[in-house]
Write a protein that holds these residues in place. Structure first.
Motif, PDB file in Angstrom:
ATOM      1  N   SER A  40       0.819  -1.219   0.000  1.00 17.60           N
ATOM      2  CA  SER A  40       0.000   0.000   0.000  1.00 17.60           C
ATOM      3  C   SER A  40       0.857   1.276   0.000  1.00 17.60           C
ATOM      4  CB  SER A  40      -0.909   0.001   1.229  1.00 17.60           C
ATOM      5  OG  SER A  40      -0.095  -0.071   2.386  1.00 17.60           O
ATOM      6  N   GLY A  41       2.156   1.124  -0.253  1.00 18.69           N
ATOM      7  CA  GLY A  41       3.019   2.310  -0.136  1.00 18.69           C
ATOM      8  C   GLY A  41       3.581   2.828  -1.450  1.00 18.69           C
ATOM      9  N   TYR A  42       2.862   2.609  -2.552  1.00 19.90           N
ATOM     10  CA  TYR A  42       3.412   3.026  -3.859  1.00 19.90           C
ATOM     11  C   TYR A  42       3.516   4.544  -3.998  1.00 19.90           C
ATOM     12  CZ  TYR A  42       2.901  -1.790  -5.458  1.00 19.90           C
ATOM     13  OH  TYR A  42       3.016  -3.150  -5.595  1.00 19.90           O
ATOM     14  N   HIS A  43       2.749   5.259  -3.201  1.00 23.54           N
ATOM     15  CA  HIS A  43       2.757   6.728  -3.325  1.00 23.54           C
ATOM     16  C   HIS A  43       3.926   7.357  -2.563  1.00 23.54           C
ATOM     17  CE1 HIS A  43       0.856   5.649   0.380  1.00 23.54           C
ATOM     18  NE2 HIS A  43       0.822   6.903   0.791  1.00 23.54           N
ATOM     19  N   LEU A  44       4.653   6.544  -1.811  1.00 23.79           N
ATOM     20  CA  LEU A  44       5.776   7.078  -1.028  1.00 23.79           C
ATOM     21  C   LEU A  44       7.102   6.710  -1.692  1.00 23.79           C
ATOM     22  CD1 LEU A  44       4.565   6.089   2.565  1.00 23.79           C
ATOM     23  CD2 LEU A  44       4.307   8.300   1.392  1.00 23.79           C
ATOM     24  N   TYR A  45       8.082   7.582  -1.537  1.00 19.55           N
ATOM     25  CA  TYR A  45       9.419   7.256  -2.053  1.00 19.55           C
ATOM     26  C   TYR A  45       9.970   6.059  -1.289  1.00 19.55           C
ATOM     27  CZ  TYR A  45       9.723  11.427  -4.889  1.00 19.55           C
ATOM     28  OH  TYR A  45       9.511  12.351  -5.849  1.00 19.55           O
ATOM     29  N   PRO A  46      10.854   5.316  -1.958  1.00 22.72           N
ATOM     30  CA  PRO A  46      11.467   4.179  -1.259  1.00 22.72           C
ATOM     31  C   PRO A  46      12.387   4.655  -0.131  1.00 22.72           C
ATOM     32  CG  PRO A  46      12.138   4.259  -3.596  1.00 22.72           C
ATOM     33  CD  PRO A  46      11.332   5.478  -3.347  1.00 22.72           C
ATOM     34  N   ASP A  47      12.750   3.739   0.748  1.00 24.83           N
ATOM     35  CA  ASP A  47      13.750   4.019   1.780  1.00 24.83           C
ATOM     36  C   ASP A  47      15.079   4.294   1.069  1.00 24.83           C
ATOM     37  OD1 ASP A  47      15.634   3.946   3.794  1.00 24.83           O
ATOM     38  OD2 ASP A  47      15.486   1.755   4.087  1.00 24.83           O
ATOM     39  N   ALA A  48      15.552   5.528   1.142  1.00 23.78           N
ATOM     40  CA  ALA A  48      16.771   5.902   0.414  1.00 23.78           C
ATOM     41  C   ALA A  48      17.964   5.068   0.874  1.00 23.78           C
ATOM     42  CB  ALA A  48      17.053   7.392   0.604  1.00 23.78           C
ATOM     43  N   GLY A  49      17.918   4.600   2.102  1.00 16.93           N
ATOM     44  CA  GLY A  49      19.039   3.806   2.622  1.00 16.93           C
ATOM     45  C   GLY A  49      18.930   2.320   2.305  1.00 16.93           C
ATOM     46  N   GLN A  50      17.842   1.908   1.676  1.00 22.78           N
ATOM     47  CA  GLN A  50      17.635   0.508   1.260  1.00 22.78           C
ATOM     48  C   GLN A  50      17.859  -0.474   2.412  1.00 22.78           C
ATOM     49  OE1 GLN A  50      20.454   0.098  -2.014  1.00 22.78           O
ATOM     50  NE2 GLN A  50      19.155   1.261  -3.404  1.00 22.78           N
ATOM     51  N   THR A  51      17.498  -0.072   3.623  1.00 22.62           N
ATOM     52  CA  THR A  51      17.889  -0.828   4.820  1.00 22.62           C
ATOM     53  C   THR A  51      17.427  -2.287   4.809  1.00 22.62           C
ATOM     54  OG1 THR A  51      17.534   1.268   5.930  1.00 22.62           O
ATOM     55  CG2 THR A  51      17.983  -0.636   7.345  1.00 22.62           C
ATOM     56  N   ALA A  52      16.120  -2.496   4.624  1.00 20.51           N
ATOM     57  CA  ALA A  52      15.592  -3.864   4.738  1.00 20.51           C
ATOM     58  C   ALA A  52      16.157  -4.776   3.642  1.00 20.51           C
ATOM     59  CB  ALA A  52      14.059  -3.834   4.658  1.00 20.51           C
ATOM     60  N   VAL A  53      16.205  -4.286   2.424  1.00 22.33           N
ATOM     61  CA  VAL A  53      16.703  -5.132   1.322  1.00 22.33           C
ATOM     62  C   VAL A  53      18.196  -5.388   1.459  1.00 22.33           C
ATOM     63  CG1 VAL A  53      15.157  -5.074  -0.666  1.00 22.33           C
ATOM     64  CG2 VAL A  53      16.448  -3.046  -0.111  1.00 22.33           C
ATOM     65  N   ARG A  54      18.934  -4.408   1.956  1.00 23.07           N
ATOM     66  CA  ARG A  54      20.384  -4.631   2.105  1.00 23.07           C
ATOM     67  C   ARG A  54      20.652  -5.716   3.141  1.00 23.07           C
ATOM     68  NH1 ARG A  54      22.322   0.839   3.561  1.00 23.07           N
ATOM     69  NH2 ARG A  54      24.398  -0.018   3.679  1.00 23.07           N
ATOM     70  N   GLU A  55      19.843  -5.712   4.188  1.00 21.66           N
ATOM     71  CA  GLU A  55      20.029  -6.763   5.194  1.00 21.66           C
ATOM     72  C   GLU A  55      19.701  -8.133   4.629  1.00 21.66           C
ATOM     73  OE1 GLU A  55      18.124  -5.823   8.902  1.00 21.66           O
ATOM     74  OE2 GLU A  55      19.578  -4.208   9.203  1.00 21.66           O
ATOM     75  N   ALA A  56      18.575  -8.213   3.931  1.00 21.79           N
ATOM     76  CA  ALA A  56      18.153  -9.515   3.371  1.00 21.79           C
ATOM     77  C   ALA A  56      19.155 -10.008   2.327  1.00 21.79           C
ATOM     78  CB  ALA A  56      16.754  -9.380   2.769  1.00 21.79           C
ATOM     79  N   VAL A  57      19.608  -9.106   1.454  1.00 18.67           N
ATOM     80  CA  VAL A  57      20.542  -9.510   0.398  1.00 18.67           C
ATOM     81  C   VAL A  57      21.903  -9.868   1.010  1.00 18.67           C
ATOM     82  CG1 VAL A  57      21.822  -8.682  -1.621  1.00 18.67           C
ATOM     83  CG2 VAL A  57      19.380  -8.247  -1.444  1.00 18.67           C
ATOM     84  N   GLY A  58      22.335  -9.106   2.003  1.00 17.80           N
ATOM     85  CA  GLY A  58      23.608  -9.401   2.672  1.00 17.80           C
ATOM     86  C   GLY A  58      23.604 -10.815   3.246  1.00 17.80           C
TER      87      GLY A  58
END
Ligand SMILES: Cc1ncc(COP(=O)(O)O)c(C=O)c1O
Length: 370
Positions: free
Chosen positions: A67-85
């Protein structure tokens, strides 16, 4: 000003861009289907090294329920960086994500290439490296691979000793299918240059250079969700960068470059990695069946492959004609006929029915040539 009084920006273009060769992108499958009078589902699309099993079903649920398409992404990519790491075995700080590995390959060029700097390229290989050299007005030092597609390491090392700053190497390599060995990467890392290993197909090979990063500060590894996780259309790739480059990477990167859709899709894919890696296993199994059936034709000679595609030399007929005759039947493959790669086609691994279809069509084509 032109005769009609309109100003034009054409003369202001950076001069080196006027000489850019066009990038050979794939045809649109919808356009081909229309031209052939077929439904898109009737096309065997074996020209893009895409994943025939598609994305994880969890991706559609995640995107549909977001439901968050109207908001900019997290500029720090925190959640994805943790998962990908966690997935790739690196610290989250070392991960930076973007719109496909193409963007990350471009980021490496942006970081290191001033106009005139030398970039080493080892064709036949992925066209993006030459494209990036051209865009950045860098000097392309071409070190062709040997007959068996192995690297010409002494020549590459000479180029690095002569001042080349950057080398891109795909492992497994597209389109030849062979992987670069860790000792070869280490030899290159012994020079005063940056080595970028492009691991777009690493999951199919089961090997990665990320482990070498502990001992080498001049290695960048670039990976993608396009191939193993079936997210080519969403554009989701990442770079694993040495810790001391992290700060400058974040200063040089376009902010918000990873869309929230890509972010959600990456998290859902990693949550379903087991299923996706099972699909990878099926593709690898199918790749070997495809190679065997191609060999049996006698005139199509498949090379070994560690990726999700098979490069084949064709004998007795022009590769371009083979490609055209397959295309007329609704089967799309790539062809190559250039100095480094004579008379070859590259077939992406599809579903078992695609294998049967392309091999049957090749058998028919083979029956018409002497
Ligand atoms: C070697 C190699 N690197 C990178 C890419 C681009 O992948 P992405 O979809 O992540 O931009 C491809 C795509 O075919 C490729 O073959």
């Amino acid at each position: 000003m032109s005769q009609d009084g309109r100003r034009s920006a054409r003369g202001l273009i950076r001069p080196h861009l006027n000489d850019l060769p066009p990038y050979g992108a794939m045809e649109s499958v919808a356009a081909v289907a229309k031209e052939l009078g077929l439904d898109v589902s009737e096309i065997s699309k074996l020209d893009g090294n895409e994943n025939p099993y598609g994305a994880s079903p969890k991706v559609a649920s995640a995107l549909g329920g977001f439901s968050g398409y109207h908001l900019y992404p997290d500029a720090g990519q925190t959640a994805v960086r943790e998962a990908v790491g966690r997935y790739v075995g690196a610290e989250p700080e070392q991960i930076v994500l973007g719109s496909g590995s193409d963007e990350m390959l471009g980021m490496a060029a942006t970081l290191f290439l001033d106009p005139g700097d030398a970039l080493v390229n080892a064709p036949p290989t992925f066209g993006m490296y030459e494209f990036l050299a051209n865009i950045h007005n860098a000097r392309l030092v071409t070190v062709p691979r040997r007959e068996d597609f192995a690297l010409d390491l002494p020549a590459m090392e000479r180029a690095l000793d002569e001042g080349a700053k950057l080398v891109y190497l795909a492992s497994p390599n597209n389109p030849t299918g062979n992987a670069v060995q860790p000792d070869e990467i280490e030899r290159l890392l012994g020079h005063d240059a940056v080595v970028v290993i492009d691991e777009a197909y690493a999951e199919f090979a089961g090997e990665s250079a990320v482990g070498l990063m502990a001992d080498h500060g001049n290695l960048i590894v670039i990976r993608t969700f396009s191939k193993w996780a079936g997210l080519a259309g969403l554009r989701a790739g990442y770079a694993v960068v040495p810790t001391d480059l992290v700060e400058i990477v974040w200063r040089a990167k376009v902010p918000y470059n990873l869309s929230v859709a890509s972010e959600q899709a990456i998290l859902a894919s990693l949550d379903d990695a087991e299923t996706l890696l099972e699909n990878v296993r099926l593709v690898v199994e199918e790749r070997e069946r495809l190679r065997q059936r191609l060999s049996a034709t006698g005139w199509v000679r498949p090379y070994p492959s560690a990726g999700n595609f098979v490069l084949c030399e064709v004998r007795g007929i022009a590769a371009r004609d083979v490609r055209e005759r397959l295309r007329a039947r609704g089967i799309l493959v790539r062809y190559f006929d250039e100095p480094a790669l004579r008379n070859c086609i590259r077939i992406s691994v599809g579903l078992p029915r695609d294998t049967d279809r392309v091999v049957d069509a090749l058998s028919e084509i083979g029956a018409t040539v002497g």
